[in-house]
Design a protein around this motif. Sequence first.
Motif, short mmCIF file in Angstrom:
data_model
loop_
_atom_site.label_atom_id
_atom_site.label_comp_id
_atom_site.label_asym_id
_atom_site.label_seq_id
_atom_site.Cartn_x
_atom_site.Cartn_y
_atom_site.Cartn_z
N GLN A 17 -2.58 7.35 66.56
CA GLN A 17 -1.87 7.88 67.73
C GLN A 17 -2.83 8.46 68.77
O GLN A 17 -2.64 8.27 69.98
CB GLN A 17 -0.85 8.92 67.29
N LEU A 18 -3.85 9.16 68.31
CA LEU A 18 -4.87 9.71 69.22
C LEU A 18 -5.52 8.59 70.01
O LEU A 18 -5.64 8.66 71.24
CB LEU A 18 -5.92 10.50 68.42
N VAL A 19 -5.93 7.56 69.31
CA VAL A 19 -6.61 6.44 69.95
C VAL A 19 -5.65 5.67 70.87
O VAL A 19 -6.06 5.23 71.95
CB VAL A 19 -7.25 5.53 68.87
N SER A 43 -10.72 -2.88 69.83
CA SER A 43 -11.41 -1.63 70.17
C SER A 43 -10.61 -0.43 69.66
O SER A 43 -11.19 0.53 69.14
CB SER A 43 -11.59 -1.52 71.69
N ARG A 44 -9.31 -0.49 69.81
CA ARG A 44 -8.44 0.58 69.29
C ARG A 44 -8.61 0.71 67.77
O ARG A 44 -8.78 1.81 67.25
CB ARG A 44 -6.97 0.28 69.59
N ASP A 45 -8.56 -0.42 67.08
CA ASP A 45 -8.69 -0.40 65.62
C ASP A 45 -10.03 0.16 65.18
O ASP A 45 -10.11 0.97 64.25
CB ASP A 45 -8.51 -1.80 65.05
N HIS A 46 -11.11 -0.26 65.86
CA HIS A 46 -12.45 0.20 65.49
C HIS A 46 -12.59 1.71 65.70
O HIS A 46 -13.11 2.41 64.83
CB HIS A 46 -13.52 -0.54 66.28
N LEU A 47 -12.13 2.20 66.86
CA LEU A 47 -12.27 3.63 67.13
C LEU A 47 -11.42 4.45 66.17
O LEU A 47 -11.90 5.45 65.62
CB LEU A 47 -11.92 3.95 68.58
#
Length: 137
Positions: A17-19, A43-47
Amino acid sequence: MEQSVYDAVGGQAFFDQLVDRFYDGVADDPVLRPLYPDDLGPSRDHLAGFLAQYWGGPPLYSAERGHPRLRMRHAPFEIGIAERDAWMGHMRAALAGAGLGDDIHTAMVDYFESAATHLINKQPPAPPTDSRRLPLS
C-alpha cells in the motif's frame, strides 16, 4: 524478542500500500516519470519487496533479485538533487497516509532521506566563473 517494523506495521500489505501511494505520485511526476519504464508494475513490486525485506520481512527480494546493490541498480539513471527531492516528496506523502506511529515514521523518513541522498550521481552545474578580477590594493 523485539518486534520488527515489518511485523509492527502489519506485514507485506503495508509495504504494498505504501508503494502504491508512492507510485501514484510518480506516475504523473515530470521529473521522475521519465526515469521509469512504461509499465510501473515491476517497479512497484521490486520496491515493495525490497522495503519489506529491509524492514524485517522475509528475504524474498534477495531470493528473487540478489543483493539489493541500490547504487549499482540506479547508476544508469541521472539522479540529482531535483530527482532526490521529487522522490522524497512522493515518499513523504505516501508515509503521511500510512498512519504510522512517530517512532516508525521517523525511522522510515530518516532511512529514505539517507538512501535517496546516497543515490545522487549527478552533480549540479558549477556556478559561472567571473573572469574579472578585483584589484589587490
